[in-house]
Write a protein that holds these residues in place. Structure first.
Motif, PDB file in Angstrom:
ATOM      1  N   ARG B  29      -6.801   9.050  -7.940  1.00 63.83           N
ATOM      2  CA  ARG B  29      -6.023   8.422  -6.894  1.00 63.83           C
ATOM      3  C   ARG B  29      -4.734   9.190  -6.663  1.00 63.83           C
ATOM      4  O   ARG B  29      -4.017   9.498  -7.611  1.00 63.83           O
ATOM      5  CB  ARG B  29      -5.722   7.014  -7.369  1.00 63.83           C
ATOM      6  CG  ARG B  29      -5.395   6.048  -6.288  1.00 63.83           C
ATOM      7  CD  ARG B  29      -5.264   4.648  -6.883  1.00 63.83           C
ATOM      8  NE  ARG B  29      -6.513   4.129  -7.408  1.00 63.83           N
ATOM      9  CZ  ARG B  29      -6.559   3.109  -8.260  1.00 63.83           C
ATOM     10  NH1 ARG B  29      -5.470   2.539  -8.692  1.00 63.83           N
ATOM     11  NH2 ARG B  29      -7.729   2.679  -8.692  1.00 63.83           N
ATOM     12  N   ASP B  32      -2.900   5.089  -2.987  1.00 63.06           N
ATOM     13  CA  ASP B  32      -3.871   4.035  -2.686  1.00 63.06           C
ATOM     14  C   ASP B  32      -3.155   2.911  -1.935  1.00 63.06           C
ATOM     15  O   ASP B  32      -2.377   2.163  -2.514  1.00 63.06           O
ATOM     16  CB  ASP B  32      -4.484   3.516  -3.992  1.00 63.06           C
ATOM     17  CG  ASP B  32      -5.631   2.551  -3.697  1.00 63.06           C
ATOM     18  OD1 ASP B  32      -5.759   2.150  -2.524  1.00 63.06           O
ATOM     19  OD2 ASP B  32      -6.370   2.212  -4.629  1.00 63.06           O
ATOM     20  N   ARG B  33      -3.405   2.851  -0.647  1.00 60.59           N
ATOM     21  CA  ARG B  33      -2.791   1.788   0.151  1.00 60.59           C
ATOM     22  C   ARG B  33      -3.861   0.849   0.679  1.00 60.59           C
ATOM     23  O   ARG B  33      -3.686   0.210   1.707  1.00 60.59           O
ATOM     24  CB  ARG B  33      -2.006   2.400   1.314  1.00 60.59           C
ATOM     25  CG  ARG B  33      -0.910   3.339   0.866  1.00 60.59           C
ATOM     26  CD  ARG B  33      -0.041   3.784   2.031  1.00 60.59           C
ATOM     27  NE  ARG B  33       1.052   4.622   1.543  1.00 60.59           N
ATOM     28  CZ  ARG B  33       0.993   5.945   1.470  1.00 60.59           C
ATOM     29  NH1 ARG B  33      -0.095   6.578   1.855  1.00 60.59           N
ATOM     30  NH2 ARG B  33       2.028   6.624   1.021  1.00 60.59           N
ATOM     31  N   THR B  34      -4.989   0.800   0.003  1.00 60.63           N
ATOM     32  CA  THR B  34      -6.110   0.014   0.537  1.00 60.63           C
ATOM     33  C   THR B  34      -5.812  -1.483   0.531  1.00 60.63           C
ATOM     34  O   THR B  34      -6.512  -2.236   1.198  1.00 60.63           O
ATOM     35  CB  THR B  34      -7.384   0.272  -0.285  1.00 60.63           C
ATOM     36  OG1 THR B  34      -7.064   0.130  -1.665  1.00 60.63           O
ATOM     37  CG2 THR B  34      -7.930   1.654  -0.044  1.00 60.63           C
ATOM     38  N   HIS B  69      -6.720   2.439   9.324  1.00 62.35           N
ATOM     39  CA  HIS B  69      -6.476   2.997   7.996  1.00 62.35           C
ATOM     40  C   HIS B  69      -7.378   4.203   7.754  1.00 62.35           C
ATOM     41  O   HIS B  69      -8.547   4.176   8.120  1.00 62.35           O
ATOM     42  CB  HIS B  69      -6.719   1.926   6.927  1.00 62.35           C
ATOM     43  CG  HIS B  69      -6.042   2.240   5.628  1.00 62.35           C
ATOM     44  ND1 HIS B  69      -4.757   1.854   5.342  1.00 62.35           N
ATOM     45  CD2 HIS B  69      -6.462   2.929   4.544  1.00 62.35           C
ATOM     46  CE1 HIS B  69      -4.415   2.274   4.141  1.00 62.35           C
ATOM     47  NE2 HIS B  69      -5.430   2.941   3.630  1.00 62.35           N
ATOM     48  N   LEU B  71      -9.046   6.784   4.939  1.00 60.49           N
ATOM     49  CA  LEU B  71      -9.354   6.973   3.527  1.00 60.49           C
ATOM     50  C   LEU B  71      -9.905   8.382   3.367  1.00 60.49           C
ATOM     51  O   LEU B  71     -10.986   8.694   3.883  1.00 60.49           O
ATOM     52  CB  LEU B  71     -10.370   5.937   3.056  1.00 60.49           C
ATOM     53  CG  LEU B  71      -9.884   4.471   3.152  1.00 60.49           C
ATOM     54  CD1 LEU B  71     -10.331   3.847   4.442  1.00 60.49           C
ATOM     55  CD2 LEU B  71     -10.366   3.670   1.954  1.00 60.49           C
ATOM     56  N   SER B  92      -4.842   6.492   2.655  1.00 63.83           N
ATOM     57  CA  SER B  92      -5.065   6.449   1.213  1.00 63.83           C
ATOM     58  C   SER B  92      -5.763   7.746   0.835  1.00 63.83           C
ATOM     59  O   SER B  92      -6.709   8.148   1.514  1.00 63.83           O
ATOM     60  CB  SER B  92      -5.934   5.265   0.827  1.00 63.83           C
ATOM     61  OG  SER B  92      -5.261   4.066   1.117  1.00 63.83           O
TER      62      SER B  92
END
Lengths: 559, 336
Positions: B29, B32-34, B69, B71, B92
């Protein structure tokens, strides 16, 4: 107003109606959580002439929607005594014209019910194969959640011929669920002494919201206008089309009172029609047909598509192409062998794009010796042969608007034979046996010639069998070479006439035929070697002898 | 398709999912802004390696379309792109120094992230050089499309890869950070694509375009596949099989109509051929981390020696989605 999602938009619409003096009754789907419902009720608490009716679960195609409209209508008629017309709308409906205009319009027609209502027998609206069976079968299972049981139970009833009868001999009618009924008609439906019986019947009808009021209104209405005041367009699955910001101009010109369904995030539409009264007023010339055309085209595109197009989202099964290729084209077999300058001549007399042998083994001979052509289609032979059918359909698709002609022969890639033969756009003209002419004129050993002649004859014979098969849809013309060179004018004229408007009415110039002196003897030599060339017909050996002493023949000319 | 065949595909799908689960350890990681992902958000998944110069425009392009978002898996970049991504509030980032090839070209990593974060979301899986074009993309946000797909009960949306190239030598127009790459690589082949059905997975196999025309005229079967299904209403049981060319369950690959109609589809503008391509191709060739023993990159290296011009007289200049629609590269279907 029936509401289930996008409550914010529903609130906006409700305020709009109410501000124009129309009492509003809102039904919120029972699927909406209590918390959200209560917040919604609270947000509208400052609106005076607005009520909430008892909540039902409304699932598409089920009784819930009718129950909801019934109870909301009852509440409306009871609570607001002055109401003359009741308009059933949804939360995603958007008034396009000022509400005052609608009120005026209805006041001028005090006894008219606006409800689309047609008998099932006469209108093929329905999607999914259920029309009159909507009424004669029972539908206890949900189509959305229990598709399997739904289908099985329909099959079961069909198998055992289970039928129901309409109560009191009603004639089933169907139509848009968005109606506008007068108090008289609506109350007659709701207070009918037989209502319990009707309700029991319609509870198990498929999609009752499109038939309950539509059928019963026919019993009581004084004057029915069978159309909906709500503009609503349906796609091929029977699901409403959605309007977006870019439909603003279309909707302005639609001349309708109310439109559905509006995408909840279509801010510009809501702004233009709800918050800006002047904006809604300044309508341009009404042009309601345009919306119809756009959505009819969308349905057509989805169900029939563009003929001759093969792409990532359209790849029809064989024989379901709705047009194997995009446009008519002509295929010539043997013409450039028999005539010396056939290609330039054809290009000149028809104005079409004339290619050489597109499927030749060494490369695709495009017109004007180009290495690529429209759509960046490459001449590379391996690339072409990797998918020859796609090469052909791509070429015709890429050059839409310009007639394509190309040469074909037994020495070329034969993979596309069936594809062309089954294509009504193909115009195939064959001079059978003409492949022998280049051999005749070549400077090669006779044994090689004999071998190749045998192979070519076999291939062409197979090709002719394809063209003569009962599955062939192409326009096919076949001449034996002997027969053709006797009188080439008529066939040529026929082909050109079919290709389309030519500059000349009659052929003034014909292509120059190659010198066939000795061709008969050549064929006889092949025969003597045991290889019987039969595709070209009977070439007398003598004719060659007769003309031996003469000067080379002049090309055919028409005086 | 028989029961046996569908059972085997089911096993295969399970296998990819288990493999993705195993490969999760290769990801570490970075940011990580999930937890900021809301239930209806549109997600974008991507892998990248040393693409820092492309990232600013890439992120902005998809932010404009309404992606909520990003990823992204970073494969051992050395140009600071992982750090750049980690600074973005809506991104993220995971990083992995494991073999790209052994993660099946990033598919395993993304399958894992999707299994974990994308369930119930519309998710778009693209590379940093791919730009999604869908019908009405100039007037309607991506959310309009996904809402419509939802309403039509459609779970996957196809967008064919359309290779874009500049006119003239690749190094004639250097790309600068933040620039729209289509300004440079603005040309494409409009009508030389051939397709066939893949009976096993039910997808179409599309080949053609400039890469087949210039790099693979003599071995067309090796030309890269152009069919893609990048936009999917994800379920944690789904798995991409080979890049985004196809998925399991195979019903998701049925993005084309077989009875003559047109389904709605889009296009991924593939801005691979910029001035950065020559060095990239050389690097990728030495790493040998690409599909089928990097056969594609070998062909590029072979042809790039002579510095070919992908442009030809019949190349089309990109204008907008309506042009692609008219040319028959994409379709509005019954979305109007």
């Amino acid at each position: 107003m029936l509401v289930h999602t996008a409550l914010g938009r529903a609130e906006q619409a409700a305020r709009h109606w109410s501000a124009a003096g129309c009492p509003v009754v809102i039904h919120v789907d029972k699927g909406v959580s209590r918390k959200i419902y209560e917040r919604f009720v609270a947000s509208l608490s400052d609106v005076k002439n607005l009520e909430f009716s008892r909540r039902y679960r409304c699932e598409w195609g089920t009784w819930g929607i009718v129950a909801a409209s019934q109870s909301a209508s009852e509440l409306m008629l009871e609570r607001f005594r002055d109401v003359r017309h009741v308009y059933l709308a949804s939360g995603s409906c958007l008034p396009l014209r000022p509400v005052e205009e609608l009120i005026e319009y209805l006041e001028e027609r005090p006894q008219t019910d606006f409800i689309e209502s047609a008998t099932t027998a006469d209108v093929p609206w329905t999607v999914g194969g259920l029309d009159h069976e909507r009424f004669t079968l029972r539908f206890p299972f949900s189509w959305k959640r229990n598709r399997f049981l739904f289908d099985k139970y329909v099959e079961f009833q069909r198998l055992f011929r289970l039928r129901r009868k309409m109560p009191n001999g009603l004639t089933p009618h169907m139509g848009s669920q968005w109606w506008c009924l007068t108090r008289q008609t609506l109350s007659a439906i709701l207070q009918d002494p037989d209502r319990a019986e009707y309700d029991r019947f319609f509870r198990q009808v498929w999609i009752p919201d499109e038939s309950y009021f539509q059928t019963l209104a026919r019993q009581y209405a004084i004057k029915i206008e069978s159309r909906s005041l709500t503009l609503s367009k349906f796609d091929f699955q029977g699901k409403p089309h959605i309007f977006y910001d870019d439909h603003l101009q279309l909707l302005r010109r639609s001349d309708c009172f109310v439109a559905r369904k509006i995408w909840p995030h279509a801010d510009r539409l809501y702004e233009a029609f709800l918050t800006d009264p002047a904006g809604a007023m300044k309508r341009t010339e009404p042009n309601p047909g345009k919306i119809d055309r756009i959505f009819a085209k969308a349905v057509d595109r989805r169900t029939r598509g563009r003929p001759g197009l093969y792409m990532q989202s359209r790849f029809p099964n064989e024989d379901w192409e709705n047009g194997v290729t995009a446009a008519p084209y002509s295929v010539f077999c043997g013409f450039s062998e028999v005539f010396e300058n056939f290609e330039p001549w054809l290009a000149k007399s028809t104005g079409a794009r004339v290619h050489g042998h597109l499927f030749a083994p060494e490369r695709a001979h495009f017109a004007e010796s180009q290495t690529t052509i429209h759509g960046a289609l490459s001449e590379a032979p391996l690339l072409r042969d990797y998918n020859a059918a796609a090469f052909l359909t791509n070429l015709i698709w890429n050059t839409r608007g310009e007639r394509q002609c190309f040469q074909f022969g037994p020495a070329d890639n034969q993979d596309i034979n069936w594809r062309m033969a089954k294509d009504p756009n193909a115009q195939i003209s064959v001079i059978s046996g003409a492949w022998a002419v280049p051999l005749f004129r070549s400077n090669r050993n006779f044994m090689d010639i004999r071998k190749e002649a045998a192979a070519l004859q076999k291939i062409e014979s197979d090709f002719l069998n394809v063209l003569r098969s009962p599955y062939t849809k192409a326009r096919v013309r076949i001449w034996m070479m002997a027969e053709f060179i006797e009188a080439p004018m008529e066939p040529l004229q026929g082909i050109l006439d079919e290709i389309g408007p030519t500059q000349q009415r009659r052929l003034s110039e014909v292509p120059k035929m190659v010198d066939l002196n000795g061709f008969g003897q050549f064929l006889q030599n092949l025969k003597n070697q045991g290889m019987h060339p039969y595709l070209m017909g009977d070439f007398p050996v003598e004719r060659a002898i007769e003309t031996k002493s003469e000067a080379p023949r002049k090309p055919y000319l028409v005086r | 398709m028989g029961v046996w065949q569908s059972y085997r595909l089911r096993l295969q799908r399970k296998r990819w999912l288990i493999r993705a689960f195993r490969k999760r350890r290769e990801l570490s990681r970075v940011a990580d802004r999930t937890d900021t992902i809301r239930p209806n958000d549109l997600l974008l998944f991507s892998t990248q390696r040393n693409e820092k110069i492309r990232l600013p425009y890439f992120l902005d392009y998809y932010r404009d379309q309404g992606i909520n978002h990003f990823l992204i898996v970073d494969n051992d970049s050395t140009d600071g792109s992982a750090e750049y991504l980690a600074e973005q509030p809506d991104v993220s980032v995971w990083t992995s120094s494991a073999s790209y090839k052994r993660s099946r070209f990033g598919v395993d990593w993304l399958n894992w992230l999707q299994m974990k974060h994308a369930h119930g979301h519309w998710c778009l899986t693209v590379d940093p050089d791919e730009f999604l074009i869908y019908p009405f993309c100039d007037t309607r946000p991506l959310r309009a499309l996904t809402d419509w797909l939802d309403a039509s009960s459609i779970k996957s949306f196809s967008a064919m890869l359309l290779d874009m190239y500049p006119k003239g030598r690749l190094d004639a127009h250097p790309y600068s950070q933040g620039q729209n790459p289509i300004e440079i690589a603005g040309w494409f082949d409009s009508g030389n694509y051939s397709m066939s059905r893949n009976r096993k997975f039910g997808n179409l196999w599309i080949q053609g375009g400039p890469r087949a025309r210039v790099f693979f005229p003599d071995q067309p079967e090796n030309a890269p596949a152009l069919n893609k299904v990048p936009l999917v209403k994800w379920n944690k049981k789904y798995a991409y099989v080979s890049s985004t060319h196809m998925l399991l369950p195979r019903g998701l690959n049925q993005v084309y109509d077989e009875w003559g109609g047109e389904k709605a589809s889009g296009v991924l503008l593939h801005a691979k051929f910029l001035d950065t391509f020559t060095s990239k191709a050389a690097e990728e060739l030495s790493r040998g981390q690409h599909y089928s023993a990097s056969v594609e990159y070998k062909a590029y290296a072979e042809s790039l020696k002579d510095d070919p011009d992908l442009w030809c007289k019949w190349s089309e200049k990109y204008i907008n989605w309506r042009q692609l629609e008219i040319l028959g590269l994409m379709s509005k279907g019954n979305w109007a």
